[in-house]
Design an enzyme around this catalytic site. Structure first.
Site, mmCIF file in Angstrom:
data_model
loop_
_atom_site.group_PDB
_atom_site.id
_atom_site.type_symbol
_atom_site.label_atom_id
_atom_site.label_comp_id
_atom_site.label_asym_id
_atom_site.label_seq_id
_atom_site.Cartn_x
_atom_site.Cartn_y
_atom_site.Cartn_z
ATOM 1 N N THR A 185 23.445 43.271 42.402
ATOM 2 C CA THR A 185 24.649 41.852 41.949
ATOM 3 C C THR A 185 23.561 40.685 42.252
ATOM 4 O OG1 THR A 185 26.178 41.686 43.609
ATOM 5 C CG2 THR A 185 26.739 43.081 41.651
ATOM 6 N N GLU A 332 27.018 45.763 37.815
ATOM 7 C CA GLU A 332 28.516 47.340 37.532
ATOM 8 C C GLU A 332 29.040 47.792 36.563
ATOM 9 O OE1 GLU A 332 29.187 43.605 39.203
ATOM 10 O OE2 GLU A 332 29.631 43.552 41.000
ATOM 11 N N LYS A 441 42.764 24.729 40.351
ATOM 12 C CA LYS A 441 44.514 25.493 40.539
ATOM 13 C C LYS A 441 44.622 23.497 40.637
ATOM 14 C CE LYS A 441 47.106 29.455 41.860
ATOM 15 N NZ LYS A 441 47.472 30.224 42.470
ATOM 16 N N TRP A 446 47.214 26.894 36.472
ATOM 17 C CA TRP A 446 45.534 27.028 36.107
ATOM 18 C C TRP A 446 45.181 25.932 34.890
ATOM 19 C CZ3 TRP A 446 45.264 33.204 36.626
ATOM 20 C CH2 TRP A 446 45.100 33.363 38.338
#
Ligand code: ADP
Length: 543
Positions: A185, A332, A441, A446
């Site tokens: 990654t 992944e 936030k 959110w």
């Protein structure tokens, strides 16, 4: 697991060697076209590819590479890279693709971590490689893809090396769970982590990618992986293409829009895949010269890696009759997880609703299961509104990282935590609202940066827009927009905010718009919001 009565079918291993062998027996005349650094095109048949991949395998065995050893590549997309994709796993060793856009110190860390023994490197990338070589003691041999030039002293020339070998004959019968590839990654948070693909995961992933409702690839296709082979195995396209005998077109280092369009037209590309930035450039060029390239054979343009703006999907379709297929995945997940096609249930829906579905990240492909959970870890309703972290599981989803780092990304009950914040609707469409590390936030609520970016990018003057969290004295965080305007176009802050007004709750609207030359990006083309926060995160505190 119950086993009330045993099935009586063969336990035939799902190995890449089978696909390689099939390339020879079924599609010897299949074609692989590579654009070299000097722009010339080189053509090879699948029969050549099969022979050369096994010559490479034989050469590696002679150099002392053993099953399980890591053989790294530091290469653009080309035929030799494809040979490594198959030749290395054929002997039971593991291909490790190094991302040439990373900093040498990061590459050094990754190569040390993977304990790479041999590195196959493009001659043009030797200056980069030299900056990390000394730091990686495990490297014993360096093989140079010289691209018509000469391999420097102390290295082995790829062509000369394989020319001296007969193709490896006695291929080991591998357990399908053995490792075929390691991809790291890019580590925008913490150190990069190694994801180890098995033969089985890679084969199953390729088969599902080929299905009509997956990416959809068959022998008659001409596949152009613009996405680099060092970015999550070019999304598995090389494996899917070889599995079906499709013609493969490799762009080499030439990823600029004119070169890609020329290749798509001249080679009759039907399926091409890349990140949104690449396609934004292509769309801009097509808008300028809509008839210059004959793209009538293009069936499918796969876009993933970051959110494809709805305006781009619509622009391709309405102005150029080109279909975009939006897909989501991660290193992944081998990487394909979801694909966005218009579901049968939406066939009668309005064009806007259909576009909204296509611009979502889509529905999970077979064998990938999705759920999203709240902060307490409990699954949330599929109502299209409730936001939570996406978790996935399936036969090509990582069960742990190499070296057992990042154990906190795996749940007790066998799911992988993606770090993406999403909603899921009743049809199963996943919509990414943010990456967890980039959420905004504001006063405890959110705000979806991806939704705001999408809307900003639908303004005719906006080329690109990234919305990120800036510190705020009262609300903790407030959204701030960084906007790149299209050449020759103008738009004011108020005009852009008015464009967003009416589509979102008032408190979602960015507090300010910053006009910038370019948006910082990661090595895989994603907006680097940590950099934006570093540069402009205090902007609202100063006002
Ligand atoms: P890295 O995390 O190392 O940058 P990956 O390519 O594995 O590299 O990144 C996976 C992430 O990319 C996903 O978790 C998601 O945030 C983002 N991503 C991938 N495809 C899409 C997409 N179609 N829309 C929005 N985000 C995407």
């Amino acid at each position: 697991m119950l086993r009330p009565m045993l099935g009586r079918m063969m336990d035939f291993p799902l190995s890449l060697s089978h696909l390689l062998e099939r390339a020879r027996t079924q599609f010897p005349r299949g074609e692989i076209v590579t654009r070299r650094a000097d722009r010339s095109l080189v053509r090879a048949s699948y029969a050549d590819f099969h022979r050369r991949a096994l010559q490479l395998a034989a050469a590696l065995v002679r150099l002392g590479v053993r099953p399980g050893d890591r053989v790294a590549t530091l290469c653009w997309n080309h035929q030799q890279h494809l040979e490594a994709y198959f030749g290395v796993p054929a002997l039971g060793a593991v291909v490790h693709t190094l991302n040439l856009r990373l900093h040498p110190s990061e590459l050094g860390y990754i190569a040390r971590h993977a304990e790479d023994k041999v590195v196959i490197v493009d001659r043009s990338l030797l200056p980069l490689f030299e900056q990390l070589r000394a730091d990686v003691r495990s490297i014993e041999r360096v093989i140079v893809v010289a691209d018509g030039g000469a391999a420097p002293e102390g290295t082995l020339d790829y062509e000369a090396l394989i020319a001296a070998e007969a193709p490896l004959e006695a291929l080991p019968t591998l357990d399908e769970r053995s490792a075929a590839m390691i991809c790291y990654t890019s580590g925008t948070t913490g150190n990069p982590k190694g994801v180890v693909y098995s033969h089985r995961s890679t084969v199953l992933h390729a088969l599902v990618a080929c299905t009509t409702d997956g990416i959809g690839i068959g022998e008659r296709d001409v596949v152009l992986p613009v996405v680099p082979m060092f970015h999550a195995a070019a999304w598995g396209l090389p494996f899917a293409a070889v599995a079906t005998g499709a013609k493969i077109v490799m762009p080499g280092p030439h990823l600029d829009p004119p070169s890609l369009l020329e290749l798509m037209a001249s080679e009759g590309v039907t399926v091409a895949a890349g990140v949104p930035t690449i396609w934004l450039g292509i769309l801009a060029l097509l808008d300028e010269s809509p008839t210059r390239w004959d793209l009538s054979r293009v069936r499918n343009m796969v876009i993933g890696g970051s959110a494809a703006p709805a305006s781009m999907i619509e622009g391709f379709s309405r102005r150029h009759k080109l279909e975009v297929l939006h897909a989501w995945g991660m290193t992944e997940t081998n990487p394909l997880g979801t694909v966005s096609r218009v579901a049968r249930a939406l066939e009668g829906a309005s064009p806007e609703a259909q576009l909204a579905a296509r611009a979502s990240q889509g529905r999970a492909v077979p064998f990938v299961e999705t759920r999203h959970v709240g902060e307490d870890g409990r699954p949330l309703p599929w109502d299209g509104e409730t936001m939570g972290e996406l978790e996935v599981r399936g036969p090509w989803v990582a069960s742990s990282y190499f070296g057992d780092e990042g154990a906190d990304r795996f749940t007790q009950d066998g799911w992988f935590k993606t770090g993406d914040v999403v909603t899921i609707d009743a049809h199963g469409y996943v919509r990414i609202t943010d990456r967890a590390k980039d959420v905004i936030k504001s006063g405890g609520e959110w705000i979806s940066s991806v939704a705001l970016e999408n809307a900003l990018m639908s303004h005719p003057a906006v080329l690109e827009a990234a919305v990120f969290a800036a510190r705020h004295p009262k609300w903790d965080e407030r959204p701030l927009a960084a906007v790149v305007l299209k050449g020759g176009k103008t738009a004011s802050r108020d005009e852009l905010l008015a464009h967003l007004g009416g589509r979102f709750a008032r408190f979602w609207l960015p507090d300010d718009v910053l006009f910038v030359e370019q948006i910082p990006r990661t090595s895989t083309g994603k907006f680097l919001k940590s950099k934006l926060r570093e540069l402009y995160g205090e902007h609202l505190m100063k006002r």
